[in-house]
Design a protein around this motif. Structure first.
Motif, mmCIF file in Angstrom:
data_model
loop_
_atom_site.group_PDB
_atom_site.id
_atom_site.type_symbol
_atom_site.label_atom_id
_atom_site.label_comp_id
_atom_site.label_asym_id
_atom_site.label_seq_id
_atom_site.Cartn_x
_atom_site.Cartn_y
_atom_site.Cartn_z
ATOM 1 N N TYR A 132 0.879 -0.744 0.445
ATOM 2 C CA TYR A 132 0.170 -0.323 0.291
ATOM 3 C C TYR A 132 0.806 1.497 0.118
ATOM 4 O O TYR A 132 1.731 1.848 0.794
ATOM 5 N N ASP A 133 0.518 2.479 -1.189
ATOM 6 C CA ASP A 133 1.601 2.664 -0.901
ATOM 7 C C ASP A 133 0.021 4.027 -0.549
ATOM 8 O O ASP A 133 -1.125 4.818 -1.058
ATOM 9 N N PRO A 134 0.574 6.008 -0.053
ATOM 10 C CA PRO A 134 -0.049 6.246 0.175
ATOM 11 C C PRO A 134 -0.921 7.206 -0.347
ATOM 12 O O PRO A 134 -1.763 7.808 -0.673
ATOM 13 N N TYR A 135 0.036 7.150 -1.747
ATOM 14 C CA TYR A 135 -0.518 8.194 -2.271
ATOM 15 C C TYR A 135 -0.575 8.179 -4.310
ATOM 16 O O TYR A 135 -1.715 7.942 -4.287
ATOM 17 N N LEU A 136 -0.579 6.151 -4.070
ATOM 18 C CA LEU A 136 -1.001 5.503 -5.195
ATOM 19 C C LEU A 136 -1.967 4.419 -4.635
ATOM 20 O O LEU A 136 -2.278 4.003 -5.425
ATOM 21 N N GLY A 137 -1.824 4.732 -3.381
ATOM 22 C CA GLY A 137 -3.004 3.483 -3.312
ATOM 23 C C GLY A 137 -2.000 1.681 -3.288
ATOM 24 O O GLY A 137 -1.335 1.599 -3.599
ATOM 25 N N VAL A 138 -2.812 0.352 -3.393
ATOM 26 C CA VAL A 138 -2.333 -0.049 -4.279
ATOM 27 C C VAL A 138 -1.245 -0.655 -5.115
ATOM 28 O O VAL A 138 -2.089 0.012 -6.806
ATOM 29 N N VAL A 139 -0.419 -0.747 -5.034
ATOM 30 C CA VAL A 139 0.865 -1.288 -6.165
ATOM 31 C C VAL A 139 1.170 -2.416 -6.082
ATOM 32 O O VAL A 139 1.528 -3.063 -4.501
ATOM 33 N N VAL A 140 1.231 -3.322 -6.842
ATOM 34 C CA VAL A 140 0.585 -4.780 -7.543
ATOM 35 C C VAL A 140 2.683 -4.540 -8.160
ATOM 36 O O VAL A 140 2.886 -4.524 -9.347
ATOM 37 N N MET A 141 3.651 -5.538 -7.783
ATOM 38 C CA MET A 141 4.338 -5.784 -8.518
ATOM 39 C C MET A 141 4.028 -7.790 -9.437
ATOM 40 O O MET A 141 3.747 -8.278 -9.156
ATOM 41 N N ILE A 142 4.361 -7.229 -10.651
ATOM 42 C CA ILE A 142 3.862 -8.475 -11.331
ATOM 43 C C ILE A 142 4.896 -8.750 -12.314
ATOM 44 O O ILE A 142 7.078 -8.301 -12.762
ATOM 45 N N GLY A 196 7.592 -5.234 -13.315
ATOM 46 C CA GLY A 196 7.398 -4.045 -13.183
ATOM 47 C C GLY A 196 6.174 -4.119 -12.116
ATOM 48 O O GLY A 196 5.909 -5.167 -11.353
ATOM 49 N N VAL A 197 5.413 -2.586 -12.606
ATOM 50 C CA VAL A 197 4.532 -2.577 -11.291
ATOM 51 C C VAL A 197 3.610 -1.490 -11.861
ATOM 52 O O VAL A 197 3.624 -1.310 -13.109
ATOM 53 N N ILE A 198 2.019 -2.112 -11.065
ATOM 54 C CA ILE A 198 1.230 -1.248 -11.830
ATOM 55 C C ILE A 198 0.219 -1.307 -10.647
ATOM 56 O O ILE A 198 0.550 -1.618 -9.755
ATOM 57 N N THR A 199 -0.368 0.379 -10.930
ATOM 58 C CA THR A 199 -1.967 0.306 -9.932
ATOM 59 C C THR A 199 -3.057 0.941 -10.364
ATOM 60 O O THR A 199 -2.782 1.045 -12.042
ATOM 61 N N ALA A 200 -3.854 0.376 -10.246
ATOM 62 C CA ALA A 200 -5.066 -0.040 -10.836
ATOM 63 C C ALA A 200 -5.935 0.634 -9.640
ATOM 64 O O ALA A 200 -7.221 -0.097 -9.855
ATOM 65 N N SER A 201 -6.079 1.246 -9.705
ATOM 66 C CA SER A 201 -7.884 2.032 -8.224
ATOM 67 C C SER A 201 -7.748 0.301 -7.872
ATOM 68 O O SER A 201 -8.704 0.011 -6.791
ATOM 69 N N ILE A 202 -6.586 -0.374 -6.998
ATOM 70 C CA ILE A 202 -7.473 -1.031 -6.082
ATOM 71 C C ILE A 202 -7.229 -0.674 -4.305
ATOM 72 O O ILE A 202 -6.118 -0.026 -4.235
ATOM 73 N N LYS A 203 -7.895 -0.700 -3.708
ATOM 74 C CA LYS A 203 -8.455 -0.253 -2.561
ATOM 75 C C LYS A 203 -7.672 -1.011 -1.279
ATOM 76 O O LYS A 203 -6.655 -0.125 -0.642
ATOM 77 N N GLN A 204 -7.111 -2.245 -1.178
ATOM 78 C CA GLN A 204 -6.664 -2.892 -0.323
ATOM 79 C C GLN A 204 -5.977 -4.038 -0.518
ATOM 80 O O GLN A 204 -6.242 -5.060 -1.486
ATOM 81 N N VAL A 205 -4.857 -4.050 -0.179
ATOM 82 C CA VAL A 205 -3.784 -5.057 -0.448
ATOM 83 C C VAL A 205 -4.603 -6.327 -0.091
ATOM 84 O O VAL A 205 -3.897 -7.783 -1.361
#
Lengths: 599, 383
Positions: free
Chosen positions: A203-213, A259-268
């Motif tokens: 969880y990143d306070p600015y980006l929301g959930v960050v996912v490593m893929i 890499g990583v993606i963000t996609a408006s995911i609310k919770q880890v």
């Protein structure tokens, strides 16, 4: 988009303190990935606790651009995995995301138990492994002997091991060349449907959930609609980036890339490590193998020392859960400790880390009850329930049998302490599976009940071996045994927070030890206090705490009135550190101390 | 019913801070100096008496107490001047008690008749032990034979004589103490103060104890046995316990100390002396500078107090309990349940015979007295 042949993905396998993070730092620094002035020690370990303890809790990654001796440009992706067994599943997923490993061994120390567990994970993932002997600048370094040990114990060829000093930078160019020349390039098909592994998320306070893929097949772009197969959730990609280690946006990621993606995911919690990510349309129906949801194995109660902090604790636990899906919590009420939470963890380190963070980052003083494992209770009516808290143990007359989790523990220890280690394992109901020697070090493999390990096994192991033993374990499933709930009665009243599950054969001994401990931990009262251990209605151990006989100020005259009043204020404050149980006050510290086993 | 301060009497405490030597167990405000200009001190004491006389007019003095330090190092003339100044400010009760603490060295015993002539009618002699080895261990400057003759002389000179003993000393067995107490009672005192040795921080014994060098002190069980034996023997000899550490024939109790325990009013004059006075329905606590030279300076140039504060109703109540429950007679508590005390605890303690609450009077029983500190904590804190 980088050609497969120009990509190398790798992880670093090492024991704590053998120099994994320092080597990562050097690789990042020597390739100019991070400017010297931005460099700080253990760059990838971003949590304070990680830096302090020198351990990695979350997986981290960095993309390194490197011009090799062949003149070509390569992209090296390093995934820095957690080194601890508590995170074994996370490690296994990270390992599947890369094709090779650097096996870092301290040339002054040799192979440790943790090294073994992690290297086996690498071998399981079919990695190409490059041995790296670190700390060769130290006078005590014995690279030849350690190389032999690697061959003997692990069974991989160590003749071409890189000899380095991560601290001084010796040998770092050789490591970079070895990554390019000895590790395989990834495979994958650009034209196939998208198949990417969810390696980690935070969880990143600015980006929301960050996912490593890690992309296996196909291509992923910003704006793509993706589906996570296990959760069947669909998201639009807001951001696509690589970590250098700061986030740098990128247009697309193809096979072999990380890499990583963000996609408006609310919770880890909505992201499952090991899940397969594909496109919403024309996606694959064939998920990657090996996915398993993470399951807590150790539970304990966390209660605020000051009952007024309960709401703060609730908020803090909610915030931590945002970033840690493997940590579970539910409200719990204890007659002795009031309101708190029953929390589940992946293991003891995980428990400690969470507790430390609650106390440190949220400034809440906590009482931690004795850790307990999850028992399987098979009822006479044929149903099975999980028992997370000994206090919830149903009446034995309804119980057909109980099963407890077992582990396979690997302990490496210098010869001279082996006797003590074997005795410790035996005392904890261990079954020896293997005992081998590598030089002057012995490797003992034991089948142990997890509940005998969760409490103070590691402390005892460190103490009997003066810190020289290394220890690792893996879960081995459930097995039936003669387990009972032991209650502790103080002044004839059961104290729920002190109930434990114990093997019947060890109950008397544990009961006696706990009663004796409590006798020392509970201050004398105005009346004598029986302290008993009982199984069902049967008392199996008993101590009596004698009544207080003398506590009076001999002299108290006109000048002492003020002083006595101040003493009373102090006593009031001291009383807050006690928990009232019936007529008896029990100090908070007793709830953990009573369970420690001294022998 | 009048307030405590009106019923419990009015006392004046005079602190003489000097000693010939510092005892290793003593944490009182005492100082050893080469010489003292007693006329300066007289001026200072008299000035303070006058000041309080103006603030608290119309009181009837029930007691004056010279404490220390070692007040038997004061010139009898100084003691006389102080008593004269007091009677110039206030009316003395017909049965006024004037006590002076004295050490039993021959020099100090030589001043006994001088003190009597000055107006002292009661002495409290610091005997502390009845054998020479232990007297030396306690750092006392007198011998046992000096102590015995000082008491004999005191009984001839003064109306009332009390003496102090310290027990639970190093290597003292139960039978040692029983024997010593019997010898003390054979001298037929009408009042005895019997203190268990307490190791205080900041004393020579405290330092030695912290370094593990103070050996042979009794454990909790022996301490309790010693305490109970003391009660039993004194009761059998007609000196019942009227306060934790004080025993007297009926009517021979220290009136002065009862003022403290019954939350009466007293003024405290001299370095480190505390006072409690009631002015306009407010109970005020007073403190003075601890250092003799500082107090002397402040008393000579203005006001001898370093601190004065009005106590809250809660604090007044706490002091009433903390001090009053030391007495066998206990304290009066309101019949309706007073929320400031824990009635659940009182019931529990009453069930096991450590306290009693009858006719609005809360008492700590003889069995409860040796654990008084815990009883106070239990009943004065919630939950």
């Amino acid at each position: 988009m980088t050609e497969l042949s120009q990509i190398r993905n790798f992880s670093i396998v090492a024991h704590i303190d053998h120099g994994k993070s320092t080597l990562a730092d050097r690789l990042i620094q020597s390739t100019g990935t991070v400017k010297d002035r931005d460099m700080q020690e253990q760059l990838l370990d971003s949590m304070d606790i990680e830096r302090e303890r020198g351990i990695t809790i979350k997986a981290n990654t960095v993309r390194i651009d490197y011009i090799a001796n062949d003149g070509q440009a390569y992209v090296l992706n390093l995934i820095d995995t957690p080194g601890h067994v508590d995170f074994a599943y996370e490690v296994s997923r990270s390992m599947r995301a890369v094709e090779g490993s650097l096996l870092v061994v301290d040339a002054t120390q040799g192979v440790e138990a943790q090294t073994l567990a992690n290297v086996y994970q690498a071998i399981d993932a079919d990695h190409e492994i490059v041995p790296v002997l670190n700390k060769i600048d130290l006078p005590a370094a014995e690279p030849e002997r350690i190389a032999e040990q690697i061959e003997d114990v692990i069974g991989i060829d160590a003749t071409d091991a890189c000899l380095i000093s991560a601290k001084t930078g010796i040998g770092i160019p050789d490591v970079l060349e070895a990554i390019v020349t000895r590790l395989p390039a990834p495979e994958g098909t650009r034209d196939a449907p998208l198949k990417a592994m969810l390696v980690d998320s935070w969880y990143d306070p600015y980006l929301g959930v960050v996912v490593m893929i890690r992309v296996m097949d196909g291509v992923i772009k910003k704006g793509d609609r993706i589906r996570m197969i296990a959760t069947n959730a669909v998201y639009g990609i807001d951001k696509l980036a690589v970590l250098k280690p700061a986030m740098v946006d990128i247009a697309e990621l193809g096979p072999g890339e990380i890499g990583v993606i963000t996609a408006s995911i609310k919770q880890v919690r909505d992201t499952k490590v090991g899940d397969t990510i594909t496109h919403e349309r024309k996606g694959t129906d064939d998920p990657l193998p090996g996915f398993a949801p993470s399951v807590p194995v150790v539970f304990c109660g966390l209660f605020p020392v000051d009952a007024a902090d309960f709401e703060d604790l609730r908020t803090a636990i909610e915030k931590l859960s945002l970033n840690d899906a493997s940590f579970s919590s539910e409200m719990e009420t204890s007659a002795a400790l009031g309101f708190g939470f029953r929390c589940g963890f992946l293991g003891l380190l995980h428990l400690e880390v969470i507790r430390d963070r609650l106390e440190r980052e949220y400034d809440i003083e906590l009482i931690t009850t004795a850790p307990s494992v999850v028992y399987h209770i098979y009822m006479r009516d044929g149903t099975m329930t999980e028992l997370h808290n000994p206090a919830d143990m149903p009446d034995m007359t309804h119980v057909e049998h109980l099963e407890e989790p077992r582990i396979k523990a690997t302990i490496m220890v210098p010869d001279e302490y082996l006797g003590d280690v074997l005795k410790l394992c035996q005392d904890r109901r261990g079954i020896q599976l293997d005992l081998t020697y590598a030089g002057s070090r012995a490797m003992a493999v034991y089948d142990l009940p997890l509940n005998e390990v969760v409490f103070d096994f590691y402390d005892r192991l460190k103490s009997v071996t003066k810190g020289y033993a290394s220890f690792d374990y893996q879960m081995e499933g459930y097995r039936q045994d003669n387990l009972v709930k032991m209650s502790i009665l103080v002044n004839d009243e059961p104290v729920d927070a002190l109930s434990i599950m114990v093997h019947r054969d060890r109950a008397e001994q544990r009961g006696r030890a706990m009663c004796e401990k409590l006798k020392d931990l509970i201050p004398r009262h105005m009346f004598k206090i029986p302290i008993q251990a009982a199984i069902g209605g049967k008392v199996i151990a008993r101590e009596t705490l004698a009544a207080l006989r003398k506590d009076v100020t001999a002299k108290c005259y006109g000048g002492d009135a003020t002083r006595k009043r101040k003493l009373l204020d102090k006593q009031k404050a001291g009383k807050k550190k006690m928990r009232q149980f019936g007529k008896v006050e029990i100090p908070q510290s007793a709830f953990i101390s009573a369970l420690k086993m001294d022998s | 019913m009048p307030e405590n301060w009106q019923r419990a009497g009015f006392g004046i405490y005079i602190h003489w801070p000097f000693c010939a030597a510092k005892c290793p167990y003593c944490d009182f405000n005492s100082h050893v100096v080469d010489s003292v200009d007693q006329s300066d001190w007289q001026t200072a004491f008299l000035s303070e008496i006058k000041r309080y006389g103006a603030e608290l007019p119309g009181r009837v003095v029930s007691s004056v107490f010279f404490g220390g330090g070692t007040p038997s190092l004061m010139e009898p003339q100084l003691v006389g001047a102080i008593l004269e100044a007091i009677s110039a400010q206030w009316t003395l009760a017909n049965d006024v008690e004037v006590t002076l603490e004295a050490n039993p060295t021959s020099v100090e015993a030589g001043r006994f008749s001088g003190y009597r002539d000055a107006g002292v009618n009661r002495v409290s002699v610091g005997v502390q032990a009845l054998n020479d080895t232990d007297l030396r261990a306690l750092g006392r400057l007198h011998s046992m034979s000096e102590a015995l003759s000082a008491i004999k002389l005191a009984r001839d000179v003064f109306d009332r004589v009390s003496f102090d003993l310290i027990y639970a000393r190093q290597h003292q067995s139960l039978s040692d103490w029983q024997d010593e107490l019997h010898r003390a009672l054979a001298m037929e005192p009408d009042h005895l103060s019997l203190y268990q040795l307490t190791i205080e921080n900041g004393t020579a014994f405290g330092d030695r104890y912290a370094r593990g060098l103070l050996k042979g002190l009794p454990d909790e069980d022996l301490g309790a046995d010693l305490y109970f034996a003391t009660q039993e023997i004194c009761n059998a000899h007609g000196l019942p316990t009227y306060e934790v550490s004080n025993h007297a024939k009926t009517g021979q109790e220290s009136r002065h100390n009862q003022i403290y325990w019954r939350s009466g009013d007293w003024i405290g004059i001299g370095p480190g002396a505390h006072g409690r006075i009631t002015v306009d329905q407010q109970r005020i606590s007073t403190e003075t500078a601890l250092m003799p030279s500082l107090w002397l300076e402040s008393a000579l140039t203005g006001i001898g107090e370093s601190k004065r504060e009005t106590l809250s109703a809660e604090e007044v109540f706490q002091e009433k309990m903390l001090m009053g429950l030391r007495l066998d007679e206990g304290v009066e508590v309101s019949a309706t349940k007073d929320p400031r005390i824990n009635h659940i605890k009182i019931n529990e303690l009453s069930d096991i015979g450590l306290v009693s609450l009858e006719h609005d009077r809360l008492r700590v029983t003889p069995d409860g007295r040796p654990v008084l500190n815990r009883i106070l904590r239990d009943i004065l804190t919630d939950g």
